[in-house]
Design a protein around this motif. Structure first.
Motif, PDB file in Angstrom:
ATOM      1  N   SER A 190     -24.084 -39.192  59.221  1.00  0.00           N
ATOM      2  CA  SER A 190     -22.686 -39.353  59.604  1.00  0.00           C
ATOM      3  C   SER A 190     -21.850 -38.203  59.041  1.00  0.00           C
ATOM      4  CB  SER A 190     -22.131 -40.677  59.079  1.00  0.00           C
ATOM      5  OG  SER A 190     -21.904 -40.599  57.688  1.00  0.00           O
ATOM      6  N   PRO A 191     -20.723 -37.889  59.694  1.00  0.00           N
ATOM      7  CA  PRO A 191     -19.845 -36.834  59.163  1.00  0.00           C
ATOM      8  C   PRO A 191     -19.409 -37.087  57.728  1.00  0.00           C
ATOM      9  CG  PRO A 191     -19.244 -37.356  61.424  1.00  0.00           C
ATOM     10  CD  PRO A 191     -20.284 -38.363  61.021  1.00  0.00           C
ATOM     11  N   LEU A 192     -19.209 -38.365  57.362  1.00  0.00           N
ATOM     12  CA  LEU A 192     -18.809 -38.662  55.991  1.00  0.00           C
ATOM     13  C   LEU A 192     -19.927 -38.368  54.994  1.00  0.00           C
ATOM     14  CD1 LEU A 192     -16.794 -41.984  56.422  1.00  0.00           C
ATOM     15  CD2 LEU A 192     -15.902 -39.684  55.983  1.00  0.00           C
ATOM     16  N   ASP A 193     -21.182 -38.465  55.453  1.00  0.00           N
ATOM     17  CA  ASP A 193     -22.297 -38.187  54.548  1.00  0.00           C
ATOM     18  C   ASP A 193     -22.304 -36.737  54.093  1.00  0.00           C
ATOM     19  OD1 ASP A 193     -23.454 -40.624  54.180  1.00  0.00           O
ATOM     20  OD2 ASP A 193     -24.830 -40.461  55.874  1.00  0.00           O
ATOM     21  N   TRP A 194     -21.650 -35.862  54.850  1.00  0.00           N
ATOM     22  CA  TRP A 194     -21.610 -34.458  54.445  1.00  0.00           C
ATOM     23  C   TRP A 194     -20.816 -34.280  53.156  1.00  0.00           C
ATOM     24  CZ3 TRP A 194     -23.966 -30.169  56.775  1.00  0.00           C
ATOM     25  CH2 TRP A 194     -24.704 -30.460  57.919  1.00  0.00           C
ATOM     26  N   LEU A 195     -19.969 -35.251  52.825  1.00  0.00           N
ATOM     27  CA  LEU A 195     -19.251 -35.169  51.555  1.00  0.00           C
ATOM     28  C   LEU A 195     -20.205 -35.284  50.368  1.00  0.00           C
ATOM     29  CD1 LEU A 195     -16.121 -37.377  52.359  1.00  0.00           C
ATOM     30  CD2 LEU A 195     -16.275 -34.867  52.287  1.00  0.00           C
ATOM     31  N   ARG A 196     -21.385 -35.858  50.601  1.00  0.00           N
ATOM     32  CA  ARG A 196     -22.367 -35.969  49.533  1.00  0.00           C
ATOM     33  C   ARG A 196     -22.878 -34.597  49.088  1.00  0.00           C
ATOM     34  NH1 ARG A 196     -24.419 -41.270  49.259  1.00  0.00           N
ATOM     35  NH2 ARG A 196     -23.592 -42.606  50.898  1.00  0.00           N
ATOM     36  N   MET A 197     -22.643 -33.583  49.895  1.00  0.00           N
ATOM     37  CA  MET A 197     -23.063 -32.241  49.514  1.00  0.00           C
ATOM     38  C   MET A 197     -22.275 -31.736  48.312  1.00  0.00           C
ATOM     39  SD  MET A 197     -23.605 -30.381  53.226  1.00  0.00           S
ATOM     40  CE  MET A 197     -24.749 -29.152  52.615  1.00  0.00           C
ATOM     41  N   VAL A 198     -21.107 -32.308  48.082  1.00  0.00           N
ATOM     42  CA  VAL A 198     -20.248 -31.821  46.999  1.00  0.00           C
ATOM     43  C   VAL A 198     -19.977 -32.900  45.958  1.00  0.00           C
ATOM     44  CG1 VAL A 198     -19.167 -30.132  48.508  1.00  0.00           C
ATOM     45  CG2 VAL A 198     -18.146 -32.394  48.289  1.00  0.00           C
ATOM     46  N   VAL A 199     -20.610 -34.073  46.096  1.00  0.00           N
ATOM     47  CA  VAL A 199     -20.421 -35.159  45.131  1.00  0.00           C
ATOM     48  C   VAL A 199     -21.697 -35.301  44.317  1.00  0.00           C
ATOM     49  CG1 VAL A 199     -19.942 -37.602  44.811  1.00  0.00           C
ATOM     50  CG2 VAL A 199     -18.832 -36.351  46.667  1.00  0.00           C
ATOM     51  N   PRO A 200     -21.659 -35.018  43.021  1.00  0.00           N
ATOM     52  CA  PRO A 200     -22.882 -35.082  42.209  1.00  0.00           C
ATOM     53  C   PRO A 200     -23.393 -36.514  42.069  1.00  0.00           C
ATOM     54  CG  PRO A 200     -20.954 -34.747  40.814  1.00  0.00           C
ATOM     55  CD  PRO A 200     -20.479 -34.610  42.229  1.00  0.00           C
ATOM     56  N   GLY A 201     -24.703 -36.631  41.911  1.00  0.00           N
ATOM     57  CA  GLY A 201     -25.313 -37.933  41.646  1.00  0.00           C
ATOM     58  C   GLY A 201     -25.504 -38.790  42.871  1.00  0.00           C
ATOM     59  N   THR A 202     -25.394 -38.222  44.081  1.00  0.00           N
ATOM     60  CA  THR A 202     -25.566 -39.004  45.300  1.00  0.00           C
ATOM     61  C   THR A 202     -26.730 -38.450  46.100  1.00  0.00           C
ATOM     62  OG1 THR A 202     -24.006 -37.603  46.526  1.00  0.00           O
ATOM     63  CG2 THR A 202     -23.126 -39.557  45.429  1.00  0.00           C
ATOM     64  N   THR A 203     -27.304 -39.282  46.928  1.00  0.00           N
ATOM     65  CA  THR A 203     -28.376 -38.870  47.825  1.00  0.00           C
ATOM     66  C   THR A 203     -28.001 -39.252  49.245  1.00  0.00           C
ATOM     67  OG1 THR A 203     -29.528 -40.970  47.486  1.00  0.00           O
ATOM     68  CG2 THR A 203     -30.161 -39.134  46.058  1.00  0.00           C
ATOM     69  N   ALA A 204     -28.671 -38.642  50.195  1.00  0.00           N
ATOM     70  CA  ALA A 204     -28.375 -38.908  51.601  1.00  0.00           C
ATOM     71  C   ALA A 204     -29.014 -40.231  52.043  1.00  0.00           C
ATOM     72  CB  ALA A 204     -28.881 -37.763  52.475  1.00  0.00           C
ATOM     73  N   HIS A 205     -28.425 -40.839  53.072  1.00  0.00           N
ATOM     74  CA  HIS A 205     -28.998 -42.066  53.618  1.00  0.00           C
ATOM     75  C   HIS A 205     -30.202 -41.772  54.493  1.00  0.00           C
ATOM     76  CE1 HIS A 205     -25.918 -44.629  52.039  1.00  0.00           C
ATOM     77  NE2 HIS A 205     -24.946 -43.981  52.655  1.00  0.00           N
ATOM     78  N   GLU A 206     -30.208 -40.617  55.140  1.00  0.00           N
ATOM     79  CA  GLU A 206     -31.311 -40.321  56.042  1.00  0.00           C
ATOM     80  C   GLU A 206     -32.537 -39.844  55.262  1.00  0.00           C
ATOM     81  OE1 GLU A 206     -32.377 -37.020  56.648  1.00  0.00           O
ATOM     82  OE2 GLU A 206     -30.997 -36.265  55.162  1.00  0.00           O
ATOM     83  N   LEU A 207     -33.693 -39.752  55.939  1.00  0.00           N
ATOM     84  CA  LEU A 207     -34.956 -39.517  55.260  1.00  0.00           C
ATOM     85  C   LEU A 207     -35.389 -38.059  55.268  1.00  0.00           C
ATOM     86  CD1 LEU A 207     -36.918 -42.584  56.688  1.00  0.00           C
ATOM     87  CD2 LEU A 207     -35.669 -42.430  54.534  1.00  0.00           C
ATOM     88  N   PHE A 208     -34.923 -37.297  56.216  1.00  0.00           N
ATOM     89  CA  PHE A 208     -35.475 -35.950  56.389  1.00  0.00           C
ATOM     90  C   PHE A 208     -35.075 -35.032  55.238  1.00  0.00           C
ATOM     91  CE2 PHE A 208     -36.228 -31.834  58.358  1.00  0.00           C
ATOM     92  CZ  PHE A 208     -37.423 -32.067  59.002  1.00  0.00           C
ATOM     93  N   ILE A 209     -33.811 -35.065  54.820  1.00  0.00           N
ATOM     94  CA  ILE A 209     -33.315 -34.256  53.700  1.00  0.00           C
ATOM     95  C   ILE A 209     -32.851 -35.225  52.614  1.00  0.00           C
ATOM     96  CG2 ILE A 209     -31.686 -32.486  52.970  1.00  0.00           C
ATOM     97  CD1 ILE A 209     -33.682 -31.436  54.947  1.00  0.00           C
ATOM     98  N   PRO A 210     -33.676 -35.522  51.618  1.00  0.00           N
ATOM     99  CA  PRO A 210     -33.315 -36.556  50.638  1.00  0.00           C
ATOM    100  C   PRO A 210     -32.186 -36.153  49.691  1.00  0.00           C
ATOM    101  CG  PRO A 210     -35.384 -35.509  50.035  1.00  0.00           C
ATOM    102  CD  PRO A 210     -35.036 -35.003  51.386  1.00  0.00           C
TER     103      PRO A 210
END
Length: 590
Positions: free
Chosen positions: A237-257
């Protein structure tokens, strides 16, 4: 910072990352390393070390064209390190070399629009960030992605047509068609001169793998079609891209953990975006980032999801794989942003230290290593040797992938597996495989002798005593007879039998263009028995040989040889190698 100094630091950084497995002689273990790419590369390397070109893999999915799969990387020069270095060290060095290539190529690319210190910050960040190192275990993605900055630099720097074509060809030979195609399109957008020449050079140089790959895709009745649920599962999701700049988080999808790129690069990217959004330098990177966000959304943007589902190409079945390209765009903006702050040496050193301290602890799980083990499958060697393995029900909870013989684990000890982890599988074969669990006669005719079943006690391997041999004789009454001998290679199949009557010899290997058959040294007419190869024989003793020589490989090889000859005989090469050395000494020839 000079180019030499930057390259030295990049090499040292890569060596530091892989120091532990290199010193211990271990291999990486995260996710797909152990059960996919290690057996794939081990099997391929063993064949090449024994001077056998692995045209065909007879052990998975009742046979599959091996050279046509770009992931095998047989004709990719860096892969040849597996032929001269012990496998565990070669596996780690292969990945290390591509991180160095990514770092050096990124430094060259970023230097086109940023200072050397900013380019180094960007190159270091791209090497260490989560999206890049998340591709270590899906190494064909990493190896091709590592070429993209160099491909773009070739386009921007005005490199020769041969150099540009070679870089693009290498990106495809590295094993990932999607990233190679994206890199080629990006190259075409930054360089308009000599595009036809460069395109032909790249196509011909990669032809030895590219032509068989295209033939495999075109000849498959599945052609890589993607199930809608796969698109839905591997979207971001577009909001998941914010995880690129938030430490300590991982992505929901499986391809790029791990999608985290670091706080410092994120702040620098914001500075670069705000200060340069209207400039020609930043605009292409902003556009690239926007495209990655939109396409990776998949299910979260219905119009995009519908489009991806309709596209009949396997390479788009994981839209979230575009995250590394988005990271490339963000890091490029960070390099631009770094040039917008005061040029104090201490700021450069502080940025380097903060980026390393921020990223290294988060990527540590991706670099976990363990001793290399070719006997990872915990079953007797007899299981999968005289008949194929199949799986009737996958465990619902976390399970040992070795027990399930996941991926290509069967290749370590050359067990026959009725299924495959290959990206493209014939739909007609998928239908037969699915029917095998509904009908015992289909299960038997596919030579499935072992069935793995998940139970409350774990995984159980059940023997199917009525399974047909891997090749058999069938008479007019439908009776099955075992051949006297049977031998498989990665380019042929040999059967010796005493036929009690006229009948059909069936090899439970998929039929494919390029297979021919001889009976007692004479060319025979090949037949099909469902999806399998067959040939009709008369009563008596016979020696049958199936051989695989795909025409697409011959055509691709010829194109690659022509391209190499053209490179060697190019005007600049001849002038440099001959005119400068010999002709200057003998003016009468000038």
């Amino acid at each position: 910072m000079s180019r030499r100094v930057a390259f030295t630091f990049i090499v040292l950084l890569a060596l530091a990352m892989f120091a532990r497995p290199l010193m211990r002689g271990e291999v990486l273990t995260f996710r797909d390393h152990a059960d996919y790419f290690q057996p794939l590369r081990y099997f391929t390397a063993v064949e090449l070390r024994n001077f056998r070109l692995p045209f065909w893999n007879p052990y998975n999915a009742s046979g599959e064209p091996w050279l046509a799969n770009p992931q095998t990387a047989v004709f990719y020069p860096p892969f040849w390190i597996f032929l001269i270095v012990p496998f565990a060290q070669a596996y780690v060095i292969f990945l290390l070399l591509h991180l160095v290539l990514l770092g050096c190529g990124s430094f060259l690319l970023f230097s086109r629009f940023a200072s050397a210190r900013a380019a180094f910050i960007g190159a270091m960040t791209l090497m260490l960030c989560g999206p890049t190192l998340s591709m270590l275990d899906i190494s064909n993605n990493l190896t091709t992605f590592a070429w993209i900055p160099l491909v773009l630099w070739c386009g921007l720097s005005g490199a020769s047509s041969i150099a540009c074509g070679s870089a693009i060809a290498m990106s495809f030979l590295a094993g990932e068609p999607l990233f190679a195609a994206i890199g080629a399109v990006m190259f075409a957008l930054v360089r308009r001169r000599h595009l036809l020449d460069i395109s032909l050079t790249a196509f011909c140089l990669a032809g030895v793998t590219l032509v068989p790959f295209l033939a495999m895709i075109a000849g498959s009745d599945r052609a890589g079609a993607t199930a809608p649920e796969e698109i839905l599962r591997d979207s971001m999701s577009p909001l998941d891209w914010l995880r690129m700049v938030v430490p300590g988080t991982t992505a929901h999808e499986l391809f790029i953990p791990i999608v985290y790129i670091g706080i410092v690069p994120a702040l620098l990217a914001l500075i670069g975006l705000v200060s340069s959004v209207r400039t020609r330098t930043a605009r292409p990177w902003v556009l690239l980032l926007a495209l990655c966000v939109v396409i990776a959304a998949g299910r979260f943007l219905p119009l995009v999801g519908d489009l991806l589902v309709k596209l009949p190409v396997t390479i788009l079945r994981y839209p979230a794989r575009l995250v590394p390209l988005g990271a490339l765009a963000l890091v490029a903006l960070a390099a631009i942003g770094f040039d917008r702050i005061p040029r104090f040496t201490w700021l450069t050193v502080a940025a380097i230290v903060l980026i390393i301290a921020d990223l290294v602890p988060r990527i540590a799980p991706l670099l976990h290593s363990a001793p290399f083990d070719v006997h990872a499958v915990p079953y007797s060697l007899n299981i999968g040797r005289d008949g194929k393995i199949a799986r009737s029900m996958q465990p619902n909870r976390a399970f040992d992938r070795r027990v399930w013989i996941s991926g290509y684990l069967n290749l370590f000890e050359r067990r026959f597996d009725a299924w495959t982890a290959a990206p493209v599988v014939s739909q007609s074969y998928i239908n037969v495989y699915a029917a095998a669990f509904r009908r015992r006669d289909v299960l038997n005719s596919m030579s499935i002798a072992y069935v793995l079943t998940a139970t409350s006690r774990g995984v159980v391997a059940e023997r199917n005593p009525s399974a047909f041999p891997l090749a058999y004789f069938r008479d007019a009454a439908g009776r099955i007879f075992r051949p006297a001998s049977l031998a498989f290679t990665t380019s042929a199949l040999f059967v010796v039998l005493d036929a009690p009557s006229n009948g059909l010899v069936v090899a439970t290997q998929q039929d494919a263009p390029g297979w021919s058959v001889q009976i007692d040294g004479k060319i025979a007419t090949p037949l099909r028995d469902g999806v399998f190869r067959a040939v009709r024989v008369t009563r008596g003793h016979h020696e049958i040989a199936w051989r695989y020589r795909p025409r697409a490989f011959m055509i691709g090889s010829a194109l690659t040889i022509l391209a190499l000859a053209r490179m060697l005989l190019s005007e600049k090469f001849v002038k440099r190698k001959w005119h400068g050395k010999n002709f200057d000494r003998h003016p009468k020839f000038s």
